[in-house]
Design a protein around this motif. Structure first.
Motif, PDB file in Angstrom:
ATOM      1  N   VAL A 120      51.825  31.494  54.888  1.00 42.72           N
ATOM      2  CA  VAL A 120      52.629  30.565  54.094  1.00 42.72           C
ATOM      3  C   VAL A 120      52.077  30.530  52.675  1.00 42.72           C
ATOM      4  O   VAL A 120      50.868  30.651  52.456  1.00 42.72           O
ATOM      5  N   SER A 121      52.964  30.401  51.703  1.00 39.15           N
ATOM      6  CA  SER A 121      52.552  30.350  50.310  1.00 39.15           C
ATOM      7  C   SER A 121      53.613  29.617  49.501  1.00 39.15           C
ATOM      8  O   SER A 121      54.810  29.670  49.828  1.00 39.15           O
ATOM      9  N   ARG A 122      53.169  28.955  48.452  1.00 36.96           N
ATOM     10  CA  ARG A 122      54.087  28.187  47.614  1.00 36.96           C
ATOM     11  C   ARG A 122      54.853  29.124  46.684  1.00 36.96           C
ATOM     12  O   ARG A 122      54.261  29.997  46.035  1.00 36.96           O
ATOM     13  N   ASN A 123      56.164  28.943  46.618  1.00 37.22           N
ATOM     14  CA  ASN A 123      56.990  29.767  45.748  1.00 37.22           C
ATOM     15  C   ASN A 123      56.693  29.493  44.285  1.00 37.22           C
ATOM     16  O   ASN A 123      56.397  28.357  43.888  1.00 37.22           O
ATOM     17  N   LEU A 124      56.782  30.535  43.484  1.00 37.70           N
ATOM     18  CA  LEU A 124      56.468  30.458  42.063  1.00 37.70           C
ATOM     19  C   LEU A 124      57.708  30.112  41.248  1.00 37.70           C
ATOM     20  O   LEU A 124      58.846  30.346  41.689  1.00 37.70           O
ATOM     21  N   PRO A 125      57.512  29.553  40.040  1.00 34.05           N
ATOM     22  CA  PRO A 125      58.653  29.292  39.158  1.00 34.05           C
ATOM     23  C   PRO A 125      59.436  30.574  38.898  1.00 34.05           C
ATOM     24  O   PRO A 125      58.862  31.642  38.700  1.00 34.05           O
ATOM     25  N   GLY A 126      60.751  30.454  38.918  1.00 38.94           N
ATOM     26  CA  GLY A 126      61.616  31.617  38.801  1.00 38.94           C
ATOM     27  C   GLY A 126      62.306  31.945  40.105  1.00 38.94           C
ATOM     28  O   GLY A 126      63.303  32.669  40.126  1.00 38.94           O
ATOM     29  N   SER A 127      61.782  31.406  41.233  1.00 40.42           N
ATOM     30  CA  SER A 127      62.495  31.514  42.502  1.00 40.42           C
ATOM     31  C   SER A 127      63.751  30.648  42.413  1.00 40.42           C
ATOM     32  O   SER A 127      63.747  29.604  41.767  1.00 40.42           O
ATOM     33  N   TRP A 128      64.800  31.059  43.070  1.00 37.75           N
ATOM     34  CA  TRP A 128      66.000  30.225  43.071  1.00 37.75           C
ATOM     35  C   TRP A 128      66.817  30.468  44.340  1.00 37.75           C
ATOM     36  O   TRP A 128      66.719  31.509  44.970  1.00 37.75           O
ATOM     37  N   GLY A 129      67.568  29.417  44.715  1.00 39.49           N
ATOM     38  CA  GLY A 129      68.256  29.441  45.998  1.00 39.49           C
ATOM     39  C   GLY A 129      67.269  29.428  47.147  1.00 39.49           C
ATOM     40  O   GLY A 129      67.605  29.838  48.255  1.00 39.49           O
ATOM     41  N   ALA A 130      66.055  28.953  46.891  1.00 38.17           N
ATOM     42  CA  ALA A 130      64.974  29.004  47.880  1.00 38.17           C
ATOM     43  C   ALA A 130      64.351  27.621  48.015  1.00 38.17           C
ATOM     44  O   ALA A 130      64.812  26.642  47.432  1.00 38.17           O
ATOM     45  N   GLY A 131      63.267  27.546  48.806  1.00 42.25           N
ATOM     46  CA  GLY A 131      62.590  26.282  49.016  1.00 42.25           C
ATOM     47  C   GLY A 131      61.324  26.177  48.186  1.00 42.25           C
ATOM     48  O   GLY A 131      61.135  26.891  47.195  1.00 42.25           O
TER      49      GLY A 131
END
Length: 219
Positions: free
Chosen positions: A40-51
């Motif tokens: 598991v890892s935290r999504n970075l800025p720039g991800s979209w349509g995601a959690g």
């Protein structure tokens, strides 16, 4: 093996005791039957349509062939705001950096139009799988078809040494714009994809090349 991934969106201020959210999430899924690996890892800025987080799970196949983690995952993640979860089966992939560490993990979930001809869907899949030949920044990759009910039909995953390889070479490459983008752009007559979820996050070690590590978080 059975592969599953989920986009997790946490409630604002979700209590995670004294642990970091990543470790707390791993503890919640650790006892799922047949679990071989969790990351598991935290999504970075720039991800979209995601959690907020990308969760990846690998199971030993259930004897019945039924989804190994679906019902148990829902119970383990009870209280999280949203869980966008799929089980999938790899159709192709490759590795050229099996020892990759401290990289970037990108997960693209997408849905093809239900009326799209099978031949068109296969052509889309082949173009995605041709991308690594043109882009050395894609270190490891896997294309899969979703086998669980839900809104998504495919999962396209890549591993990079850095976010620059994803946001630079991958997204801006002429092969991407000249060949692959036509399947995703509604202005093109070949448009086949009607929805996507794009997430990228830190990667501790390769999930594609090292399938037997038990569990991990990324910084």
């Amino acid at each position: 093996m059975r592969l599953e991934t989920a986009q997790l969106r946490l409630h604002a201020g979700m209590p995670v005791a004294s642990h970091a959210p990543e470790q707390a999430l791993l503890e919640r899924v650790a006892k799922l039957p047949g679990l071989q690996r969790a990351a598991v890892s935290r999504n970075l800025p720039g991800s979209w349509g995601a959690g907020d987080y990308t969760l990846d799970l690998q199971f030993h196949p259930a004897p019945s062939g039924a989804p190994a983690g679906a019902s148990g995952l829902a119970a383990a993640l009870d209280g999280i705001a949203t869980v966008d979860h799929v089980a999938y089966r790899a159709i192709s992939g490759g590795t050229r950096a099996p020892q990759l560490r401290d990289g970037i993990w990108r997960t693209l979930m997408f849905r093809v139009r239900p009326e799209a001809p099978d031949q068109q869907v296969r052509a889309l899949e082949q173009d995605l799988l041709r991308m690594p030949a043109y882009m050395p920044g894609i270190r490891n990759w896997r294309l899969a078809r979703v086998v669980s009910p839900g809104p998504w039909t495919h999962v396209w995953q890549q591993e990079f040494a850095s976010a620059d390889d994803l946001l630079g070479e991958y997204l801006m490459h002429p092969f991407h714009w000249g060949r692959v983008d036509r399947w995703f752009d509604p202005e093109f007559p070949q448009c086949t994809v009607e929805a996507i979820s794009h997430a990228f996050c830190p990667l501790a070690t390769s999930l594609i090349a090292n399938p037997n590590r038990k569990e991990e978080t990324a910084p």
